[in-house]
Scaffold this motif. Structure first.
Motif, mmCIF file in Angstrom:
data_model
loop_
_atom_site.group_PDB
_atom_site.id
_atom_site.type_symbol
_atom_site.label_atom_id
_atom_site.label_comp_id
_atom_site.label_asym_id
_atom_site.label_seq_id
_atom_site.Cartn_x
_atom_site.Cartn_y
_atom_site.Cartn_z
ATOM 1 N N THR A 232 -36.362 31.964 -110.087
ATOM 2 C CA THR A 232 -37.386 32.743 -110.226
ATOM 3 C C THR A 232 -38.746 32.144 -109.836
ATOM 4 O O THR A 232 -38.726 31.091 -109.346
ATOM 5 N N TYR A 233 -39.908 32.907 -109.752
ATOM 6 C CA TYR A 233 -41.357 32.309 -109.282
ATOM 7 C C TYR A 233 -41.504 31.144 -110.059
ATOM 8 O O TYR A 233 -41.903 30.000 -109.346
ATOM 9 N N LYS A 236 -39.298 27.691 -109.253
ATOM 10 C CA LYS A 236 -39.334 27.242 -108.162
ATOM 11 C C LYS A 236 -39.134 25.451 -108.308
ATOM 12 O O LYS A 236 -39.902 24.959 -108.949
ATOM 13 N N THR A 249 -36.176 31.772 -103.861
ATOM 14 C CA THR A 249 -36.552 32.470 -104.854
ATOM 15 C C THR A 249 -35.743 34.006 -104.797
ATOM 16 O O THR A 249 -35.226 34.158 -103.800
ATOM 17 N N HIS A 278 -39.454 38.157 -114.834
ATOM 18 C CA HIS A 278 -38.428 38.973 -113.408
ATOM 19 C C HIS A 278 -37.219 39.863 -114.468
ATOM 20 O O HIS A 278 -36.587 39.346 -115.009
ATOM 21 N N LYS A 383 -49.909 35.369 -103.746
ATOM 22 C CA LYS A 383 -48.943 34.675 -104.945
ATOM 23 C C LYS A 383 -47.466 35.108 -104.494
ATOM 24 O O LYS A 383 -46.573 34.407 -104.610
ATOM 25 N N ALA A 387 -44.952 32.689 -103.504
ATOM 26 C CA ALA A 387 -43.455 32.641 -104.358
ATOM 27 C C ALA A 387 -42.321 32.861 -103.540
ATOM 28 O O ALA A 387 -41.230 32.083 -103.866
ATOM 29 N N GLN A 388 -42.299 33.652 -102.371
ATOM 30 C CA GLN A 388 -41.243 33.943 -101.641
ATOM 31 C C GLN A 388 -41.265 32.772 -100.305
ATOM 32 O O GLN A 388 -39.931 32.809 -100.081
ATOM 33 N N ILE A 400 -47.315 28.777 -110.893
ATOM 34 C CA ILE A 400 -47.530 30.032 -110.754
ATOM 35 C C ILE A 400 -47.558 30.713 -111.961
ATOM 36 O O ILE A 400 -46.563 30.728 -112.877
ATOM 37 N N ASN A 402 -46.427 33.938 -113.764
ATOM 38 C CA ASN A 402 -45.809 35.020 -113.672
ATOM 39 C C ASN A 402 -45.263 35.679 -115.298
ATOM 40 O O ASN A 402 -44.560 36.698 -114.951
#
Length: 526
Positions: A232-233, A236, A249, A278, A383, A387-388, A400, A402
């Motif tokens: 998930t973000y 990481k 992610t 998520h 963001k 994240a990605q 992050i 989230n």
């Protein structure tokens, strides 16, 4: 005998607190002067939200409760966003708010609110210190519950008449943190059987995988069994993105290839996974996956996340228990080509004629940062790119938000990070989030902080524009105008830059990020 405020500060010292972030106020006058005479630094911030974000990020990075304080009324309500962020992002924070004397709280009076009631939904525990003798128990309980897994925020209200009262009470000694028992043998056996029998198992690393420092045990399992890992973000860095098993992610890669990998998986071992960050409906839409839940608490009741096995225990110990029960060769790295494709896509520098974008800037930023350096991301379209598309090589080096996903966290978060860790810090933010707490640049200069603020400037609340265009093919209410951000930063005495070519961006980042100086880099997006 000593005042209750002196006792409270002595209790904070006993908890190992080094800094308290906050905004001064009349009703916390006694507390402030008690802090002055202590070993604890009081850090005046420019807004209470900045103070609570600083406490939040301190807790995220250290695992020890960050402390913030304010006066009553508007001071207390201004803390709420950062406290709520800590609540949903599982960050240990202790909040102290002042209050008027108890003799006026039974009636309507100036700035008086029922702050304990206001904070109730966003804290683990919450009380008014109504007598000086209960200060030691109240402080010890606040820290114990804030730092106990799963961590979060706790709140102490401190009326001014109590703060001035005399007491002969003393701090309660701290003890080792309470930990859950080792994993249940039967649950670990069943989890290992499911993993061994799966054709395409995958580990979903969530916030708790990083927060509980379980990265080494996950890496050990991956090294032996070759199970791929998608994060998930907030997960990481649970394993290094250099590792062949890392699929970055859930939304990484063209067409969300990380999500497509978990869609292909038949067994998901969810390690420290928080539904708040998520939605599992995105990766288990048909309810067909075998799920093993590994966390410190039982799984949330959710149709799309109904685990076949739950191991409720210390996260690292649970991962090790599964690893010990699965024989060598039982699993395989069933999507090795995907890692190489993902990492290549996010580390290739942009071509000289490409437009300036967040995605293009991230490979250059990654190249200037050491593995242990920390990126604190604000919230917005940037963001999503971080994240990605920003590879992470050590746990807890990409902060992050989230759970609450609150704009405005990056600059105050970078202040806290710079004080907490021995590494270079970068605050990545959009123009919208930056100006929400840009005043904390003054706090940073006053504290002689050294970090780099990168402002991705599109004169817009860009993520909301993207959503509106996706939903309606038009946008409304998202456009912004900004001051000259370079001049704005320079007015604080900060070096500032506005490079407009990839060559200049690379040069500026290479100079500022490894430096010990405070700098701002504005990147106008095209």
């Amino acid at each position: 005998m000593q005042s209750a405020s002196d006792l409270l500060v002595a209790c904070l010292e006993a908890e190992g607190v080094a800094s308290v972030f906050g905004v001064p106020g009349e009703e916390i006058e006694d507390l402030l002067f008690s802090l002055r005479d202590s070993s604890i630094a009081f850090v005046p911030t420019r807004h209470e939200q900045g103070a609570s974000f600083m406490a939040d990020v301190h807790g995220r990075l250290t695992g020890e409760a960050g402390v913030c304080c304010s006066t009553l009324g508007p001071g207390a309500t201004n803390l709420i966003t950062g406290v709520a962020d800590a609540h949903l992002d599982k960050s240990p924070v202790v909040v102290i708010t002042g209050q008027g004397g108890r003799e006026r709280l039974h009636k309507e009076s100036h700035q008086a609110l029922d702050v304990v009631d206001v904070f109730e939904p966003i804290v683990e525990w919450n009380t008014q210190i109504a007598e000086p003798e209960i200060v030691p128990e109240s402080v010890r309980k606040a820290f114990k519950l804030a730092e106990y897994e799963k961590p979060g925020a706790t709140h102490l209200e401190f009326p001014e008449d109590v703060a001035r009262a005399e007491t002969d009470a003393t701090p309660i000694p701290t003890r080792d943190r309470v930990r859950r028992p080792d994993p249940d043998d039967d649950a670990a056996d069943r989890a290992a059987t499911l993993l061994e029998s799966a054709e395409r198992p995958i580990i979903l690393a969530g916030n708790g995988a990083v927060r509980t420092r379980a990265a080494d045990t996950i890496q050990a399992l991956v090294d032996r069994l070759g199970v791929p890992v998608v994060a998930t973000y907030m997960g990481k860095g649970a394993i290094s993105d250099r590792e062949p098993a890392s699929l970055m992610t859930l939304d990484s890669g063209p067409n969300d290839e990380g999500a497509r990998a978990i869609e292909r998986a038949d067994c998901v071992v969810a390690v420290g996974y928080d539904i708040a960050e998520h939605d599992p409906a995105g990766w288990n839409p048909d309810l067909e996956k075998t799920i093993v839940h590994v966390d410190h608490e039982p799984a949330e009741v959710y149709r799309h996340y109904n685990p076949d096995v739950e191991i409720v225990a210390d996260v690292g110990a649970a991962v090790t228990a599964i690893d010990d029960r699965v024989p060598d060769g039982a699993c395989s790295l069933w999507c090795p080509e995907l890692h190489d494709r993902l990492l290549e896509a996010v580390t290739d520098p942009p071509g000289s004629d490409e437009p300036i974008t967040v995605e293009g800037a991230l490979p250059l930023l990654r190249e200037t940062m050491a593995d242990e350096d920390v990126l604190v991301s604000d919230v917005g379209s940037h963001k999503m790119a971080i994240a990605q598309s920003f590879p992470v090589y050590e746990p807890n080096t990409c902060v992050i938000s989230n759970g609450l996903a609150s704009m405005g966290i990056a600059v105050p978060g970078a202040v806290a990070a710079d004080l907490a860790v021995d590494a270079n810090i970068v605050a990545g933010t959009g123009d919208g989030g930056f100006l929400m707490n840009a005043a904390e640049l003054e706090t940073a200069t006053r504290l002689d902080c050294g970090f780099t603020v990168i402002v991705f400037n599109d004169d817009d609340y860009g993520l909301i524009s993207e959503k509106q265009l996706e939903h309606r093919d038009e946008q409304f209410g998202t456009g912004l105008t900004n001051p000259d951000l370079v001049t704005f930063a320079e007015s604080f005495g900060i070096e500032a830059y506005r490079p407009d070519t990839w060559t200049e961006i690379d040069r500026v980042l290479s100079e500022t990020v490894p430096s010990d100086d405070l700098a701002l880099v504005e990147l106008p997006l095209e």
